[in-house]
Design a protein around this motif. Structure first.
Motif, PDB file in Angstrom:
ATOM      1  N   THR A  73       0.834  -1.204   0.000  1.00 10.62           N
ATOM      2  CA  THR A  73       0.000   0.000   0.000  1.00 10.62           C
ATOM      3  C   THR A  73       0.869   1.254   0.000  1.00 10.62           C
ATOM      4  O   THR A  73       0.615   2.199  -0.755  1.00 10.62           O
ATOM      5  CB  THR A  73      -0.927   0.006   1.233  1.00 10.62           C
ATOM      6  OG1 THR A  73      -1.707  -1.188   1.218  1.00 10.62           O
ATOM      7  CG2 THR A  73      -1.833   1.214   1.240  1.00 10.62           C
ATOM      8  N   GLU A  74       1.894   1.256   0.819  1.00 11.35           N
ATOM      9  CA  GLU A  74       2.797   2.407   0.902  1.00 11.35           C
ATOM     10  C   GLU A  74       3.544   2.638  -0.415  1.00 11.35           C
ATOM     11  O   GLU A  74       3.682   3.770  -0.888  1.00 11.35           O
ATOM     12  CB  GLU A  74       3.791   2.198   2.039  1.00 11.35           C
ATOM     13  CG  GLU A  74       4.711   3.366   2.268  1.00 11.35           C
ATOM     14  CD  GLU A  74       5.673   3.103   3.414  1.00 11.35           C
ATOM     15  OE1 GLU A  74       6.800   3.646   3.356  1.00 11.35           O
ATOM     16  OE2 GLU A  74       5.319   2.377   4.355  1.00 11.35           O
TER      17      GLU A  74
ATOM     18  N   ARG B 246       1.276   4.076  -3.064  1.00 12.79           N
ATOM     19  CA  ARG B 246       1.066   5.506  -2.818  1.00 12.79           C
ATOM     20  C   ARG B 246       2.288   6.302  -3.293  1.00 12.79           C
ATOM     21  O   ARG B 246       2.159   7.362  -3.912  1.00 12.79           O
ATOM     22  CB  ARG B 246       0.817   5.741  -1.326  1.00 12.79           C
ATOM     23  CG  ARG B 246       0.450   7.182  -0.998  1.00 12.79           C
ATOM     24  CD  ARG B 246       0.035   7.353   0.454  1.00 12.79           C
ATOM     25  NE  ARG B 246      -1.168   6.578   0.731  1.00 12.79           N
ATOM     26  CZ  ARG B 246      -1.276   5.680   1.699  1.00 12.79           C
ATOM     27  NH1 ARG B 246      -0.259   5.433   2.489  1.00 12.79           N
ATOM     28  NH2 ARG B 246      -2.395   5.014   1.897  1.00 12.79           N
TER      29      ARG B 246
ATOM     30  N   TYR C 103       2.297   6.517  -7.060  1.00 15.94           N
ATOM     31  CA  TYR C 103       1.330   7.534  -7.484  1.00 15.94           C
ATOM     32  C   TYR C 103       1.952   8.928  -7.405  1.00 15.94           C
ATOM     33  O   TYR C 103       1.867   9.725  -8.348  1.00 15.94           O
ATOM     34  CB  TYR C 103       0.081   7.422  -6.605  1.00 15.94           C
ATOM     35  CG  TYR C 103      -0.994   8.435  -6.895  1.00 15.94           C
ATOM     36  CD1 TYR C 103      -1.863   8.258  -7.959  1.00 15.94           C
ATOM     37  CD2 TYR C 103      -1.156   9.553  -6.084  1.00 15.94           C
ATOM     38  CE1 TYR C 103      -2.861   9.179  -8.209  1.00 15.94           C
ATOM     39  CE2 TYR C 103      -2.146  10.478  -6.336  1.00 15.94           C
ATOM     40  CZ  TYR C 103      -3.000  10.283  -7.395  1.00 15.94           C
ATOM     41  OH  TYR C 103      -3.990  11.198  -7.647  1.00 15.94           O
ATOM     42  N   ASN C 104       2.601   9.204  -6.279  1.00 15.86           N
ATOM     43  CA  ASN C 104       3.239  10.513  -6.098  1.00 15.86           C
ATOM     44  C   ASN C 104       4.389  10.725  -7.080  1.00 15.86           C
ATOM     45  O   ASN C 104       4.568  11.827  -7.608  1.00 15.86           O
ATOM     46  CB  ASN C 104       3.740  10.675  -4.661  1.00 15.86           C
ATOM     47  CG  ASN C 104       2.604  10.821  -3.673  1.00 15.86           C
ATOM     48  OD1 ASN C 104       1.536  11.314  -4.010  1.00 15.86           O
ATOM     49  ND2 ASN C 104       2.812  10.368  -2.455  1.00 15.86           N
TER      50      ASN C 104
END
Length: 75
Positions: free
Chosen positions: A24-25, A28, A31-32
Motif C-alpha cells: 500500500t505504501e 502511494r 502515485y506521487n
C-alpha cells in the motif's frame, strides 16, 4: 519518501500483513512519483523503476504464499 530498496530476504521475513502494508505504501509512493514526473519535479527518475520492481516482488511473494496455502488445504 526516499526508502531504500528491500532485498528479497527482507521481504520473505515479513508477515502477510506487513507485506500488504508495504505494498500500500509503495503504491502511494508510485502515485506521487508519477505526479512528480508529469510536472517535471522528479529528482531521481530511477526511483520509479525501483518502486515498480519492489511492488512486483511483493506481489510475487504474496502469490507464492497463496499458492502454498491452497496446495496445503487440498492435501
Amino acid at each position: 519518501m526516499a526508502k531504500t530498496t528491500l532485498s528479497t530476504e527482507d521481504l520473505r521475513a515479513k508477515t502477510d500483513d506487513q507485506l500488504s502494508a508495504d505494498l500500500t505504501e509503495l503504491k502511494r509512493e508510485q502515485y506521487n512519483l508519477r505526479f512528480q514526473a508529469a510536472t517535471n519535479q522528479l529528482e531521481k527518475p530511477s526511483r520509479i523503476k525501483e518502486v515498480r520492481r519492489t511492488i512486483a516482488q511483493i506481489k510475487t511473494l504474496q502469490n507464492e504464499r497463496a499458492s502454498e496455502k491452497s496446495a496445503a488445504a487440498k492435501a
